[in-house]
Design an enzyme around this catalytic site. Structure first.
Site, PDB file in Angstrom:
ATOM      1  N   LEU A  17      62.484 -16.833 -89.685  1.00 26.25           N
ATOM      2  CA  LEU A  17      62.327 -17.233 -91.090  1.00 26.25           C
ATOM      3  C   LEU A  17      61.637 -16.103 -91.854  1.00 26.25           C
ATOM      4  O   LEU A  17      60.511 -16.234 -92.298  1.00 26.25           O
ATOM      5  CB  LEU A  17      61.517 -18.535 -91.147  1.00 26.25           C
ATOM      6  N   HIS A  18      62.328 -14.989 -91.983  1.00 22.95           N
ATOM      7  CA  HIS A  18      61.721 -13.856 -92.670  1.00 22.95           C
ATOM      8  C   HIS A  18      62.106 -13.869 -94.142  1.00 22.95           C
ATOM      9  O   HIS A  18      62.499 -14.898 -94.664  1.00 22.95           O
ATOM     10  CB  HIS A  18      62.106 -12.570 -91.964  1.00 22.95           C
TER      11      HIS A  18
END
Lengths: 100, 199, 132
Positions: A17-18
């Protein structure tokens, strides 16, 4: 007092989840009226899925499980939509390939 | 009444002539553009001289300030721009020495606010502030003003910068003259020279 | 003319390349819906900032909901403050300069703006990144 609709989904995206996935998730969450929270564990701590800063700071990794919950009139569709986004790998295949 | 056109020439020539020195000072503790920025600003002022001189003194000073704001390109643009614009706002068309002292004091305050800086932060304020106070005490001569500006610029050498890019250097900013203090000294000295020739 | 229902974002860097690159990131990550303006470089095109260019960028990103400016280093902030003061008085109150890192701040602010947040919320989101 909150009646939560909950779900969970495994993050397959190779960077987790960047930045880009976080923005997508936050943007989608903002389209719902319900309170929406996410967490890396079923016990929490829960964070506001509409807060880009908090979502990005979570740094959820590839293959980790993302727990979702929502409360409000459109809670069920919010949870479905967010889970769908993660399952579809944030709709990034095309963009991902294009940007290397 | 001093000849504003001549004053402008003297100030602009002085700053342009010292552009390399100012940039060298700035390369020690800043981003090596102060001289070039001031040169660009005052070249633009000279290019607009005819328009500027057509205005009464207060409006002319505001126009100079605005040109510096638009053309300098570094933080010194808004800072010197604010200085000149405030002078224009505060000075009457035919200023006395007392008017000049009061206007410069107001302009120094405006620059302080613009730069969120204070005295002894190793900035142009360390020259302009003392000069404003000196003009206010009534005993100022051209020589005393020139000497004060020079001494106050020198006095920034041992100071530690706490504002602007130089502040990132912390202790390492010590030992270099602040380029803004030096350009303020040059400007004040040029104004004294210009006024004295005239007087 | 785009609908002015989202806060606009302005990026002001010393470098034209940084400004454009940051704007590209905002466009790619957040999309085209947020009004966006950017500028970098001094009036000669070298490193620095330019009040006239900042005013133009504010104009490009203008929204009745307001405009949030992200800056990089000292002069960018000072020149941006100067530009804000030169706006029409009724516009001045609708522009804020965020105390946030330029790239991260721009993306975060734009994401918040995309959802229709108020100017104050957009600023707060960008500034959540800064040590208080």
């Amino acid at each position: 007092m909150n009646d939560w609709k909950s779900s969970s989904v495994v993050i397959r995206h190779e960077v987790g989840l960047h930045a880009r996935p976080s923005v997508k998730l936050t943007k989608l969450a903002k389209t719902f009226a319900s309170t929406i929270q996410i967490s890396g564990s079923p016990e929490g701590p829960w964070i506001d899925a509409k807060s880009i800063v908090k979502v990005m700071a979570m740094k959820a990794k590839q293959d980790s499980t993302l727990y979702l919950r929502a409360s409000g009139g459109d809670a069920a569709s919010a949870v479905d939509a967010l889970r769908g986004l993660v399952e579809r790998d944030f709709d990034e295949d095309a963009a991902h390939a294009a940007s290397g | 009444m001093p000849d504003l056109g001549k004053m402008l020439d003297v100030v602009a020539e002085r700053l342009i002539a010292h552009a390399e020195e100012l940039t060298a000072l700035d390369s020690a503790i800043g981003d090596a553009d102060h001289g070039l920025n001031m040169k660009r600003g005052f070249e633009a002022v000279l290019a607009d001289k005819v328009n500027i001189l057509a205005k009464p003194l207060p409006e002319a000073l505001k126009a100079i300030g605005m040109t510096l704001v638009m053309k300098v390109g570094g933080a010194s643009g808004p800072l010197y721009g604010t200085l000149f614009m405030t002078l224009g706002k505060e000075l009457p068309a035919e200023p006395s020495l007392a008017d000049a002292a009061r206007a410069l004091t107001a302009a120094v305050e405006a620059v302080k606010a613009r730069g969120k800086a204070d005295f002894d932060n190793k900035t142009m304020l360390d020259v302009l502030g003392p000069v404003a106070r000196h003009l206010g005490n009534g005993s100022a001569t051209f020589d005393s003003v020139r000497k004060l500006a020079h001494d106050r610029a020198e006095a920034t050498v041992p100071m530690k910068a706490i504002k602007g890019r130089a502040s990132f250097l912390g202790e390492r900013s010590i030992g270099h003259m602040d380029p803004g203090a030096r350009s303020s000294e040059l400007m004040i000295t040029a104004i004294c020279d210009g006024l004295e020739d005239k007087g | 003319m785009r609908a002015n229902d989202k806060v606009g974002i302005v990026i002001v860097s010393h470098s034209p390349d940084v400004a454009r690159g940051t704007a590209d990131m905002v466009r790619q990550m957040v999309g085209e819906d947020v009004p966006l303006g950017y500028c970098g470089g001094n009036p000669d095109g070298g490193l620095g900032t330019d009040v006239a260019k900042i005013l133009k960028a504010i104009d490009e990103a203008w929204s009745e909901k307001g405009v949030a400016i992200l800056v990089d280093l000292g002069g960018a902030e000072t020149n941006s403050e100067m530009a804000v003061e030169m706006l029409d008085p009724e516009r001045q109150g609708k522009v804020v300069i965020c105390n946030a890192p330029i790239v991260e701040g721009a993306v975060m602010a734009a994401t918040e703006a995309w959802g229709g947040a108020s100017l104050e919320d957009v600023r707060r989101t960008a500034e959540e990144l800064s040590p208080q």
